[in-house]
Write an enzyme that holds these catalytic residues in place. Structure first.
Site, PDB file in Angstrom:
ATOM      1  N   HIS A  22       0.818  -1.211   0.000  1.00 66.33           N
ATOM      2  CA  HIS A  22       0.000   0.000   0.000  1.00 66.33           C
ATOM      3  C   HIS A  22       0.855   1.267   0.000  1.00 66.33           C
ATOM      4  O   HIS A  22       0.430   2.286  -0.543  1.00 66.33           O
ATOM      5  CB  HIS A  22      -0.990  -0.018   1.166  1.00 66.33           C
ATOM      6  CG  HIS A  22      -2.165  -0.888   0.880  1.00 66.33           C
ATOM      7  ND1 HIS A  22      -2.103  -2.270   0.984  1.00 66.33           N
ATOM      8  CD2 HIS A  22      -3.420  -0.593   0.446  1.00 66.33           C
ATOM      9  CE1 HIS A  22      -3.276  -2.778   0.637  1.00 66.33           C
ATOM     10  NE2 HIS A  22      -4.094  -1.780   0.311  1.00 66.33           N
ATOM     11  N   TYR A  41      -9.619   7.917   1.942  1.00 64.91           N
ATOM     12  CA  TYR A  41      -9.584   6.457   2.104  1.00 64.91           C
ATOM     13  C   TYR A  41      -8.466   6.121   3.080  1.00 64.91           C
ATOM     14  O   TYR A  41      -7.314   6.469   2.862  1.00 64.91           O
ATOM     15  CB  TYR A  41      -9.344   5.817   0.743  1.00 64.91           C
ATOM     16  CG  TYR A  41      -9.680   4.350   0.619  1.00 64.91           C
ATOM     17  CD1 TYR A  41      -9.924   3.540   1.717  1.00 64.91           C
ATOM     18  CD2 TYR A  41      -9.748   3.762  -0.632  1.00 64.91           C
ATOM     19  CE1 TYR A  41     -10.233   2.200   1.572  1.00 64.91           C
ATOM     20  CE2 TYR A  41     -10.054   2.421  -0.796  1.00 64.91           C
ATOM     21  CZ  TYR A  41     -10.288   1.650   0.308  1.00 64.91           C
ATOM     22  OH  TYR A  41     -10.586   0.321   0.157  1.00 64.91           O
TER      23      TYR A  41
END
Length: 104
Positions: A22, A41
């Protein structure tokens, strides 16, 4: 803006790898999420349980759901399936949560 929260999990031995992937999120995937109305997010990890808590603000359910139909999302799911419990279509197993409190 619609606020969404959901739970997922990552394999206990893959916490660092999940974060690394990520940290290096594919620019095309990030662009796709933004183009489909995703904002703010966040994904949080509970290292004791390997549970992931995700929060995202979206502009519409239809646009959010359409992300799953994009090729880049399908590629990301395939990339992540070795470190997360996944469904037959490679999407991560997830549980959508219901909001019980909001302070604006």
């Amino acid at each position: 803006m619609i606020r969404k929260a959901f739970l997922m999990s990552v394999k206990p031995e893959a916490h660092a790898e999940y974060k690394r992937r990520h940290d290096e999120i594919w620019p095309e995937l990030a662009d796709t999420l933004k183009k489909h109305g995703a904002h703010n997010y966040n994904i949080f990890l509970n290292p004791e349980t390997s549970q992931l808590f995700a929060y995202v603000e979206i502009e519409s359910e239809e646009r959010w759901n359409a992300v799953a139909d994009t090729e880049i999302c399908k590629e990301w799911w395939a990339y992540m399936k070795d470190i997360m419990p996944s469904n037959p279509d490679n999407s991560p197993v997830s549980l959508e949560l219901t909001s019980v409190f909001y302070l604006a």
